[in-house]
Design a protein around this motif. Structure first.
Motif, PDB file in Angstrom:
ATOM      1  N   TRP A 208      -2.824  -3.165  33.197  1.00 24.06           N
ATOM      2  CA  TRP A 208      -2.412  -2.600  31.785  1.00 24.06           C
ATOM      3  C   TRP A 208      -2.341  -1.533  31.251  1.00 24.06           C
ATOM      4  N   TYR A 218      -6.738  -3.054  22.063  1.00 24.49           N
ATOM      5  CA  TYR A 218      -6.635  -3.548  23.303  1.00 24.49           C
ATOM      6  C   TYR A 218      -5.237  -4.260  23.628  1.00 24.49           C
ATOM      7  N   THR A 219      -5.203  -4.879  24.726  1.00 23.10           N
ATOM      8  CA  THR A 219      -3.923  -5.587  25.283  1.00 23.10           C
ATOM      9  C   THR A 219      -3.392  -6.587  24.091  1.00 23.10           C
ATOM     10  N   TYR A 224      -0.610 -11.032  27.529  1.00 21.42           N
ATOM     11  CA  TYR A 224      -1.288 -12.077  28.451  1.00 21.42           C
ATOM     12  C   TYR A 224      -0.264 -13.007  28.712  1.00 21.42           C
ATOM     13  N   PHE A 259      -8.802  -6.947  27.667  1.00 18.80           N
ATOM     14  CA  PHE A 259      -8.511  -5.888  28.458  1.00 18.80           C
ATOM     15  C   PHE A 259      -7.949  -4.612  27.828  1.00 18.80           C
ATOM     16  N   GLU A 263      -6.839  -0.664  32.706  1.00 13.82           N
ATOM     17  CA  GLU A 263      -7.761  -1.742  33.524  1.00 13.82           C
ATOM     18  C   GLU A 263      -6.945  -2.303  34.449  1.00 13.82           C
ATOM     19  N   TYR A 265      -5.975  -5.775  36.722  1.00 16.60           N
ATOM     20  CA  TYR A 265      -6.291  -6.965  36.939  1.00 16.60           C
ATOM     21  C   TYR A 265      -5.404  -7.914  38.257  1.00 16.60           C
ATOM     22  N   THR A 286     -10.487  -9.803  35.568  1.00 16.14           N
ATOM     23  CA  THR A 286     -11.309  -8.425  35.859  1.00 16.14           C
ATOM     24  C   THR A 286     -11.527  -8.454  37.202  1.00 16.14           C
TER      25      THR A 286
END
Length: 316
Positions: A208, A218-219, A224, A259, A263, A265, A286
Motif C-alpha cells: 500500500w 489509512y488505506t 481494498y 492497512f 505495509e 499485503y 497482512t
C-alpha cells in the motif's frame, strides 16, 4: 431542554456522470458509487453530528462493512445521477442498545438513480428518449464506533455518545455480517481453477502506498475494493475464462484491520462458477515478520460477477 429525537438522517445529492464513472458497456462503476456515497455520508454526518467534539473525546467511526451493487443498465456520460441516503444509529451486534455486549455504530444506505443511456459508443452522451430514471446501484455501509487509542478491551463503544443522543437507537436486524455470511457459497457452484495461494496462481502481492490513503490516515476503502476487483480479473483469467467480459456487479467486504502506507499485503481467493455466475471469496492478508500471510485476512471480500452465457466454464 433536550433536542427532539430524529429517527434517521436523510441526504440527497445530485452529480454528473463522467467518462471514468462508467465501464465499456456504460454501466456504473462500483468505485464511482463508493466515492459518491462516502462524500454524501460524510457531508450528512458533518451537518448533523458534532464530529469534532467526538474526536476530542477519543471517539471515531470506522467503516467495518461495505456492500456495493451495480445494475447492468447502460447510462450516459453527462447525465445527472441522484443519490438518496439514510443514516441510522444502530446497535450492531443484535443484542439491542443498553444491553451487555452492545456495539454501537451507524448504518448508511445510498440508492442511485439516473436516466438510462443508449449504450451506443457513438451516442454515449444520449439518454433514451422518453425514459424515466431507473435504479442503477446501491451502497450499504456499517460504521463501528470505536475508541482507537484506548486499551483493546475498551475500544468498542457500548453506549450512545452524547453527540448522537438526538438520533433514535435501532437494533440492526440481521446483525453485523460475520465471516460465514460472506464465505457461504451455494452447493450448485463449482470451484473453478486454482485456489490462488501464490503469485502464479492468481494471487496478488503488493504494498500500500501513500496514494492509497485518505485523511483518516489509512488505506481508503476504495483501495481494498480495487484489490478485490483486480483479484477477480486475475482469477477468471487464470481459470481460462473470458476475463475481458467478466463484469463484477457486487462486492461485499468485512474490514477488520486497516492497512497503512508502506505495509505489504497478499490477496488470494477461490473462484466459484455456476453457468454464467461467479463468486470469488477472497482475503487481503497482512504478513508476518517472515513475509508469510497471516491465516485470517484483514479484509474479507465476496465478489459476485457474471460471464457471457455462451462462455464455457472450465471447472477444476
Amino acid at each position: 431542554m433536550s433536542p427532539p429525537v430524529t429517527d434517521h438522517l436523510h441526504s440527497h445529492a445530485t452529480s454528473t456522470l463522467d467518462i471514468f464513472d462508467l465501464d465499456r458497456g456504460f454501466r456504473l462503476q462500483l468505485q464511482a458509487m463508493l466515492r459518491r456515497a462516502m462524500s454524501a455520508m460524510y457531508d450528512d454526518i458533518a451537518r448533523n453530528i458534532d464530529v469534532a467534539a467526538m474526536r476530542k473525546r477519543g471517539l471515531a467511526s470506522v467503516v467495518s462493512f461495505v456492500d456495493l451493487a451495480a445494475a447492468a443498465t447502460p447510462l450516459a456520460v453527462g447525465a445527472a445521477i441522484d443519490a438518496d441516503g439514510e443514516t441510522r444509529l444502530c446497535e450492531l451486534s443484535g443484542v439491542g442498545p443498553g444491553n451487555p455486549g452492545a456495539r454501537m455504530g451507524l448504518e448508511v444506505r445510498q440508492d442511485f438513480r439516473s436516466l438510462p443511456g443508449t449504450g451506443d459508443p457513438r451516442r454515449y452522451r444520449e439518454t433514451v428518449t422518453g425514459a424515466e430514471p431507473v435504479s442503477c446501484g446501491s451502497v450499504r455501509m456499517l460504521l463501528t464506533l470505536v475508541r482507537p487509542f484506548a486499551p483493546a478491551a475498551e475500544r468498542l463503544v457500548s453506549e450512545t455518545p452524547d453527540e448522537l443522543a438526538h438520533l433514535a437507537a435501532h437494533t440492526l436486524t440481521p446483525p453485523h455480517p460475520a465471516a460465514e455470511d460472506l464465505t457461504r457459497v451455494s452447493d450448485d457452484f463449482a470451484v473453478c481453477g486454482l485456489s490462488g495461494d501464490g503469485e502464479g496462481h492468481g494471487g496478488i502481492d503488493g504494498v500500500w502506498g501513500l496514494h492509497h490513503t485518505d485523511t483518516n490516515q489509512y488505506t481508503f476503502t476504495g483501495g481494498y475494493l480495487s484489490a478485490l476487483e483486480d483479484l477477480a480479473v486475475r482469477q477468471t483469467h487464470a481459470a481460462g475464462l473470458a476475463a475481458a467480459e467478466h463484469r463484477v456487479h457486487r462486492v461485499q467486504a468485512l474490514l477488520r484491520k486497516p492497512f497503512a502506507a508502506g505495509e505489504p499485503y497478499h490477496a488470494r481467493g477461490t473462484l466459484h462458477t455456476r453457468a454464467g455466475d461467479t463468486v470469488l471469496v477472497a482475503g487481503i492478508h497482512t504478513l508476518d515478520s517472515d513475509g508469510a500471510p497471516f491465516r485470517h485476512p484483514a479484509v474479507l471480500g465476496r465478489i459476485e460477477g457474471t460471464l457471457p452465457a455462451s462462455e464455457p466454464l472450465q471447472n477444476a
